[in-house]
Design an enzyme around this catalytic site. Structure first.
Site, PDB file in Angstrom:
ATOM      1  CB  ALA A 152      13.252  -7.445  -7.637  1.00 48.61           C
ATOM      2  CB  THR A 157       3.923  -2.800  -1.978  1.00 46.66           C
ATOM      3  OG1 THR A 157       2.546  -2.516  -1.723  1.00 46.66           O
ATOM      4  CG2 THR A 157       4.306  -2.181  -3.294  1.00 46.66           C
ATOM      5  CG  HIS A 214      14.356   1.869 -10.303  1.00 46.01           C
ATOM      6  ND1 HIS A 214      14.317   1.257 -11.538  1.00 46.01           N
ATOM      7  CD2 HIS A 214      13.181   1.555  -9.698  1.00 46.01           C
ATOM      8  CE1 HIS A 214      13.176   0.593 -11.664  1.00 46.01           C
ATOM      9  NE2 HIS A 214      12.477   0.751 -10.561  1.00 46.01           N
ATOM     10  CD  GLU A 237       4.668   6.375  -7.095  1.00 45.01           C
ATOM     11  OE1 GLU A 237       4.547   5.514  -7.976  1.00 45.01           O
ATOM     12  OE2 GLU A 237       4.527   7.575  -7.335  1.00 45.01           O
ATOM     13  CB  SER A 238       8.278   2.442  -8.156  1.00 44.85           C
ATOM     14  OG  SER A 238       9.532   2.023  -8.622  1.00 44.85           O
TER      15      SER A 238
HETATM   16  C1  LIG Z   1       4.386  -3.286  -9.516  1.00 41.22           C
HETATM   17  C2  LIG Z   1       5.447  -2.631  -8.685  1.00 41.22           C
HETATM   18  C3  LIG Z   1       6.762  -2.558  -9.125  1.00 41.22           C
HETATM   19  C4  LIG Z   1       7.734  -1.943  -8.350  1.00 41.22           C
HETATM   20  N1  LIG Z   1       9.036  -1.997  -8.755  1.00 41.22           N
HETATM   21  C5  LIG Z   1       9.991  -1.429  -7.989  1.00 41.22           C
HETATM   22  C6  LIG Z   1      11.346  -1.528  -8.367  1.00 41.22           C
HETATM   23  O1  LIG Z   1      11.697  -2.219  -9.322  1.00 41.22           O
HETATM   24  N2  LIG Z   1      12.263  -0.850  -7.631  1.00 41.22           N
HETATM   25  C7  LIG Z   1      11.915  -0.107  -6.552  1.00 41.22           C
HETATM   26  O2  LIG Z   1      12.778   0.527  -5.972  1.00 41.22           O
HETATM   27  N3  LIG Z   1      10.631  -0.058  -6.133  1.00 41.22           N
HETATM   28  C8  LIG Z   1       9.663  -0.714  -6.807  1.00 41.22           C
HETATM   29  N4  LIG Z   1       8.370  -0.692  -6.390  1.00 41.22           N
HETATM   30  C9  LIG Z   1       8.027   0.051  -5.184  1.00 41.22           C
HETATM   31  C10 LIG Z   1       8.316  -0.705  -3.901  1.00 41.22           C
HETATM   32  O3  LIG Z   1       7.950  -2.054  -4.006  1.00 41.22           O
HETATM   33  C11 LIG Z   1       7.534  -0.032  -2.771  1.00 41.22           C
HETATM   34  O4  LIG Z   1       7.794   1.348  -2.782  1.00 41.22           O
HETATM   35  C12 LIG Z   1       7.926  -0.575  -1.419  1.00 41.22           C
HETATM   36  O5  LIG Z   1       7.841  -1.971  -1.391  1.00 41.22           O
HETATM   37  C13 LIG Z   1       7.001   0.020  -0.369  1.00 41.22           C
HETATM   38  O6  LIG Z   1       7.304  -0.572   0.848  1.00 41.22           O
HETATM   39  P1  LIG Z   1       6.395  -0.326   2.100  1.00 41.22           P
HETATM   40  O7  LIG Z   1       7.070  -0.956   3.242  1.00 41.22           O
HETATM   41  O8  LIG Z   1       6.048   1.121   2.191  1.00 41.22           O
HETATM   42  O9  LIG Z   1       5.008  -1.026   1.732  1.00 41.22           O
HETATM   43  P2  LIG Z   1       4.516  -2.518   2.036  1.00 41.22           P
HETATM   44  O10 LIG Z   1       5.467  -3.525   1.608  1.00 41.22           O
HETATM   45  O11 LIG Z   1       3.132  -2.604   1.467  1.00 41.22           O
HETATM   46  O12 LIG Z   1       4.467  -2.564   3.598  1.00 41.22           O
HETATM   47  C14 LIG Z   1       3.470  -1.922   4.346  1.00 41.22           C
HETATM   48  C15 LIG Z   1       3.069  -2.882   5.439  1.00 41.22           C
HETATM   49  O13 LIG Z   1       2.137  -2.242   6.308  1.00 41.22           O
HETATM   50  C16 LIG Z   1       1.232  -3.234   6.750  1.00 41.22           C
HETATM   51  N5  LIG Z   1       0.023  -2.569   7.227  1.00 41.22           N
HETATM   52  C17 LIG Z   1      -0.826  -1.794   6.515  1.00 41.22           C
HETATM   53  N6  LIG Z   1      -1.822  -1.361   7.315  1.00 41.22           N
HETATM   54  C18 LIG Z   1      -1.585  -1.884   8.548  1.00 41.22           C
HETATM   55  C19 LIG Z   1      -2.272  -1.800   9.792  1.00 41.22           C
HETATM   56  N7  LIG Z   1      -3.405  -1.124   9.938  1.00 41.22           N
HETATM   57  N8  LIG Z   1      -1.749  -2.456  10.854  1.00 41.22           N
HETATM   58  C20 LIG Z   1      -0.575  -3.170  10.735  1.00 41.22           C
HETATM   59  N9  LIG Z   1       0.086  -3.291   9.571  1.00 41.22           N
HETATM   60  C21 LIG Z   1      -0.406  -2.645   8.500  1.00 41.22           C
HETATM   61  C22 LIG Z   1       0.992  -4.079   5.508  1.00 41.22           C
HETATM   62  O14 LIG Z   1       0.488  -5.357   5.834  1.00 41.22           O
HETATM   63  C23 LIG Z   1       2.363  -4.113   4.874  1.00 41.22           C
HETATM   64  O15 LIG Z   1       3.098  -5.267   5.234  1.00 41.22           O
HETATM   65  C24 LIG Z   1       7.379  -1.339  -7.115  1.00 41.22           C
HETATM   66  C25 LIG Z   1       6.066  -1.435  -6.661  1.00 41.22           C
HETATM   67  C26 LIG Z   1       5.108  -2.105  -7.420  1.00 41.22           C
HETATM   68  C27 LIG Z   1       3.724  -2.266  -6.894  1.00 41.22           C
END
Ligand SMILES: Cc1cc2nc3c(=O)[nH]c(=O)nc-3n(C[C@H](O)[C@H](O)[C@H](O)COP(=O)(O)OP(=O)(O)OC[C@H]3O[C@@H](n4cnc5c(N)ncnc54)[C@H](O)[C@@H]3O)c2cc1C
Length: 483
Positions: free
Chosen positions: A49, A43, A52, A343-344
């Site tokens: 990008a 994600t 906000h 999430e976002s």
């Molecule tokens: C369409 C869309 C638009 C968005 N727009 C915005 C925006 O404009 N501005 C904003 O602020 N936010 C936005 N967001 C939200 C933002 O992108 C996410 O909240 C953020 O990227 C979440 O980061 P994360 O590290 O939690 O998730 P991720 O990037 O998914 O990282 C989680 C990681 O955990 C790893 N993982 C999962 N399970 C395991 C396991 N069992 N073992 C080892 N590794 C594992 C995965 O491979 C992944 O790399 C948007 C999201 C989406 C989908």
């Protein structure tokens, strides 16, 4: 023998990387376990990008608090981490009386959340800010901005690494076991680890990791958003993100400039059960183009260069109502910090979320500062963005700056070489792409891809068959056609 850690973070997205960076301020042995080959495959590399402003989220929620905090500090963060960021501002465009009232409510909501500078603007001012945008009036948020989500995640991870954090790619966590000596054994697809604390930053995998920790009461709904990327020549026509009137759970289909001058159109928000499928159907692209054309009149198929999609992990209650971010430490799962439903606006909120995770840790044990902590990280110099004098100086210092490998994005051999030897040890094609923009231009790698694959192979002494595009199984070549 198991590797022993104070803290193991599951997930190397923007959240896991931010948590790693913030925890590395303390004298702790920290590791990050990531199932993919790099830090932003899921994600964190698949979003709008946008930094906000925090006005659209429910008052008093972690989403609103972390978003406003993250937005307001971003100039400092971008400077420390050498990440491309522009405080472009953003408009939410309306046409009807009910749109006007909604935007007024958004302003009131935003003011209580702490968003700064929100105002209603008329059509003339709207057209001054964004020529040719279609709409009668707008809400203007001057503090919103745009960032490079790949560079940001990579920078957080590299900074964590510089400060002593170990990154383990290709390590999928498959089991977590609480031991009698009050530590956890983490079993991964490659080897076992031992740790005092586990931090769940697994994004779309957060429910599975929660269950491994003994926390069983979460359900996540995935909403998939598709995007179209337009050619860079469209960038000058769009100085800031243009959004429709939002709800508090969906921002709507918007048109957004990227930090490098492309324009992205999207996203839709379709509920999905499969969190691994990122394909973009033609009908969704047609729908995005049609819907966004009501805001901005410059969407033509001849300017499409690529599409992509991302999936949001939304924490849903029993009635399928979308809930807040979860940042918790629970008694039934000792020595864990559990992050659910990020999430976002998770990208904007990454560092504030990470600081709240550190706070939970500090409530349980005394943290000693890491005396060598360095908050700064330097990225790779982009040759194409330098002055003529600086370009000449760089070429004199290193002739590889004189050889352009990616013609569309003007990326030189020197930049690719530095990237191949990046601090995180990432060696995929997409790892090079995210770090340099090579293969991101109009020809999408048609010209430079083979050359870059060859450089990875030669520089890292790899077999040609071992060069991966991105994930396991995405081998670029099956062998040589001739010697
Ligand atoms: C369409 C869309 C638009 C968005 N727009 C915005 C925006 O404009 N501005 C904003 O602020 N936010 C936005 N967001 C939200 C933002 O992108 C996410 O909240 C953020 O990227 C979440 O980061 P994360 O590290 O939690 O998730 P991720 O990037 O998914 O990282 C989680 C990681 O955990 C790893 N993982 C999962 N399970 C395991 C396991 N069992 N073992 C080892 N590794 C594992 C995965 O491979 C992944 O790399 C948007 C999201 C989406 C989908």
């Amino acid at each position: 023998m198991n590797q022993k850690y104070d803290i193991l973070i599951v997930g190397g997205g923007v959240i896991g990387s931010a948590v790693a960076r913030e925890m590395s301020r303390y004298d702790l042995k920290i590791g990050v376990l990531e199932k993919n080959q790099d830090v932003c495959y899921e994600t964190s590399g698949r979003n709008s990008a946008v930094i906000h402003g925090g006005f659209a989220y429910d008052i008093g929620t972690l989403k609103s608090e972390c978003c406003v905090e993250g937005c307001l500090e971003f100039d400092k963060v971008a400077k420390e981490l050498d990440v491309p960021f522009k405080r472009t501002g953003k408009v939410l465009v309306g046409n009807t009386q009910s749109d006007y009232e909604s935007l007024q409510n958004t302003i009131e909501n935003g003011k209580i959340n702490g968003s700064i500078g929100l105002e209603m603007i008329d059509k003339a001012r709207l057209h001054e800010l964004v020529p040719e945008v279609i709409g009668e009036f707008a809400m203007f948020s001057p503090k919103s901005g745009i960032v490079d989500p790949f560079q940001y995640t990579i920078a957080l991870a590299e900074n964590a690494k510089i400060n002593g954090v170990d990154f383990y790619f290709n390590h999928e966590v498959i089991d977590i076991h609480w031991e009698k000596n009050s530590t956890y054994t983490i079993k991964t697809s490659q080897s076992d680890f031992n740790t005092r604390w586990v931090v769940n930053c697994a994004g779309l995998g957060c429910v599975e990791i929660s269950k491994m920790l003994g926390i069983t009461d979460y359900q996540i709904g995935g909403t998939k958003g598709d995007y179209i990327i337009l050619d860079k020549k469209m960038g000058p026509l769009l100085p800031m993100p243009v959004y429709p009137v939002p709800t508090n759970t969906y921002m709507g289909i918007h048109v957004t400039p990227t930090i490098d001058g492309n324009v992205i159109i999207g996203p839709n928000a379709d509920y999905v059960d499969d969190f691994t499928y990122y394909g973009v159907p033609q009908k969704n692209m047609d729908y995005l183009a049609q819907d966004a054309s009501n805001l901005w009149p410059h969407i033509h198929k001849s300017d499409y260069i690529r599409n992509y999609s991302g999936i949001q992990p939304k924490w849903l209650d029993g009635d399928n109502v979308v809930k807040d971010f979860v940042i918790e430490s629970r008694k039934e799962a000792p020595q864990t910090i559990n992050l659910v439903g990020i999430e976002s606006p998770g990208l904007t909120s990454a560092l504030p979320i990470a600081r709240r995770a550190v706070k939970l840790l500090a409530e349980c044990e005394t943290l000693q500062p890491n005396k060598n902590f360095n908050p700064n990280r330097k990225g790779i110099v982009r040759f194409s963005e330098q002055s003529d004098e600086e370009k000449a100086r760089l070429i004199a210092e290193n002739p590889d700056y004189g050889e352009v490998i990616c013609r569309c994005e003007k990326v030189t051999k020197a930049e690719i070489m530095q990237t191949i030897h990046n601090p995180l040890g990432v060696d995929t094609m997409i790892g090079i792409k995210y770090r340099t923009r090579s293969m991101m231009g109009r020809c999408q790698g048609g010209y430079c891809q083979m050359r870059i694959a060859q450089m990875i192979q030669e520089e890292l002494n790899k077999q040609v068959t071992d060069v991966l595009y991105s994930r396991n199984g995405s081998n670029m070549f099956t062998g040589k056609v001739r010697e």
